[in-house]
Design a protein around this motif. Structure first.
Motif, PDB file in Angstrom:
ATOM      1  N   TRP A 121       1.068  -1.507  -0.473  1.00 62.43           N
ATOM      2  CA  TRP A 121       0.143   0.060   0.187  1.00 62.43           C
ATOM      3  C   TRP A 121       0.833   1.427   0.243  1.00 62.43           C
ATOM      4  N   GLU A 122       1.774   1.363   1.104  1.00 59.59           N
ATOM      5  CA  GLU A 122       3.050   2.352   0.813  1.00 59.59           C
ATOM      6  C   GLU A 122       3.324   2.614  -0.363  1.00 59.59           C
ATOM      7  N   LEU A 123       3.845   1.984  -1.429  1.00 58.58           N
ATOM      8  CA  LEU A 123       4.429   1.896  -3.135  1.00 58.58           C
ATOM      9  C   LEU A 123       3.901   1.881  -3.279  1.00 58.58           C
ATOM     10  N   ILE A 124       1.986   2.112  -3.731  1.00 60.52           N
ATOM     11  CA  ILE A 124       0.977   2.286  -4.824  1.00 60.52           C
ATOM     12  C   ILE A 124       0.819   3.804  -3.747  1.00 60.52           C
ATOM     13  N   CYS A 125       0.577   4.558  -2.597  1.00 59.56           N
ATOM     14  CA  CYS A 125       0.388   5.867  -2.374  1.00 59.56           C
ATOM     15  C   CYS A 125       1.485   6.510  -2.404  1.00 59.56           C
ATOM     16  N   LYS A 126       3.239   5.701  -3.038  1.00 54.66           N
ATOM     17  CA  LYS A 126       4.081   7.187  -3.397  1.00 54.66           C
ATOM     18  C   LYS A 126       4.153   7.198  -4.921  1.00 54.66           C
ATOM     19  N   LYS A 127       3.327   5.613  -5.055  1.00 61.35           N
ATOM     20  CA  LYS A 127       3.500   5.985  -7.391  1.00 61.35           C
ATOM     21  C   LYS A 127       2.694   7.135  -7.808  1.00 61.35           C
ATOM     22  N   LEU A 128       1.060   7.117  -6.122  1.00 62.96           N
ATOM     23  CA  LEU A 128       0.010   7.161  -6.340  1.00 62.96           C
ATOM     24  C   LEU A 128       0.821   9.522  -6.971  1.00 62.96           C
ATOM     25  N   HIS A 129       1.144   9.633  -5.834  1.00 62.05           N
ATOM     26  CA  HIS A 129       2.102  11.023  -5.052  1.00 62.05           C
ATOM     27  C   HIS A 129       3.114  11.704  -6.057  1.00 62.05           C
ATOM     28  N   LYS A 130       3.487  10.120  -6.683  1.00 63.10           N
ATOM     29  CA  LYS A 130       4.793  10.862  -8.037  1.00 63.10           C
ATOM     30  C   LYS A 130       4.143  11.030  -9.348  1.00 63.10           C
ATOM     31  N   THR A 131       3.343  10.066  -9.688  1.00 65.87           N
ATOM     32  CA  THR A 131       2.113  10.640 -10.587  1.00 65.87           C
ATOM     33  C   THR A 131       1.240  12.074 -11.036  1.00 65.87           C
ATOM     34  N   LEU A 132       0.578  12.483  -9.497  1.00 68.32           N
ATOM     35  CA  LEU A 132       0.300  13.775  -8.934  1.00 68.32           C
ATOM     36  C   LEU A 132       0.908  14.765  -9.188  1.00 68.32           C
ATOM     37  N   GLU A 133       2.429  14.794  -8.825  1.00 73.36           N
ATOM     38  CA  GLU A 133       3.665  15.559  -9.162  1.00 73.36           C
ATOM     39  C   GLU A 133       3.708  16.018 -10.425  1.00 73.36           C
ATOM     40  N   GLY A 134       3.976  14.716 -11.340  1.00 76.54           N
ATOM     41  CA  GLY A 134       4.338  14.765 -13.103  1.00 76.54           C
ATOM     42  C   GLY A 134       3.165  16.156 -13.570  1.00 76.54           C
TER      43      GLY A 134
END
Length: 193
Positions: A121-134
């Motif tokens: 879940w942490e990996l998915i959350c980090k991926k979401l934050h990175k995508t949103l930053e993009g």
């Protein structure tokens, strides 16, 4: 020559002089009439030129008006398409994260430890934050920051925190976000009093 003959001769000369004068008057009148006719011919030509210019300008005006109407219709259509499909880029970027979340839920019952599940879940959350930053979305930093009404919304005032915590954010209840330097959600915070 007698007086009668002299008188007749004078009368004839007078008549000839009058006829000559009359002929000259007629010629002058003809010339004047010719000039007037020439002027009349020139006036319609100038009028025709003016009318032609008016028609040309009217045609240009109508074409410009039609082009402007087409431009308005085209921009309205483009604006409507942007409103309807403007979020396509965002949705496309988030779909892989949704897929990851679905896989994590399907495999949650198969996980042998809670730690691995939390790590996923942490990996998915980090991926979401990175995508949103993009996409230009940034979190508003609130913890221990000075309270700023442009970025924060105070939901609680915490008394007795001391002078060093007065006007500072004590706790962030809900994270705020900015999209390309525009606040899209204020951070809900508790502020020291």
């Amino acid at each position: 020559m007698s007086n009668d003959e002299k008188e007749i001769k004078m009368n004839e000369e007078t008549l000839q002089a009058e006829e000559t004068q009359s002929t000259q008057d007629v010629e002058t009148a003809d010339n004047t009439a010719g000039e007037t006719e020439t002027e009349k011919v020139e006036e319609p030509t100038e009028l025709e030129k003016a009318n032609a210019q008016i028609e040309e300008l009217k045609d240009k005006y109508l074409r410009t008006l039609a082009e402007f109407e087409n431009y308005k219709k085209r921009t309205l259509k483009e604006k409507t398409e942007l409103i309807l499909n403007g979020s396509e880029k965002t949705i496309t970027a988030i779909l892989p994260i949704l897929d990851d979340m679905e896989r994590a839920m399907d495999n949650a019952s198969k996980a042998d430890s809670i730690e691995k599940l939390e790590e996923g879940w942490e990996l998915i959350c980090k991926k979401l934050h990175k995508t949103l930053e993009g996409l230009g979305v940034k979190q508003i930093e609130a913890q221990d920051a000075d309270f700023n009404v442009d970025f924060h919304e105070a939901v609680a005032m915490v008394p007795g925190m001391g002078d060093d915590k007065k006007g500072k954010v004590i706790d962030c209840v809900q994270t705020g976000y900015m999209l390309n330097d525009k606040v899209i959600r204020h951070a809900k915070v508790a502020v020291g009093q």
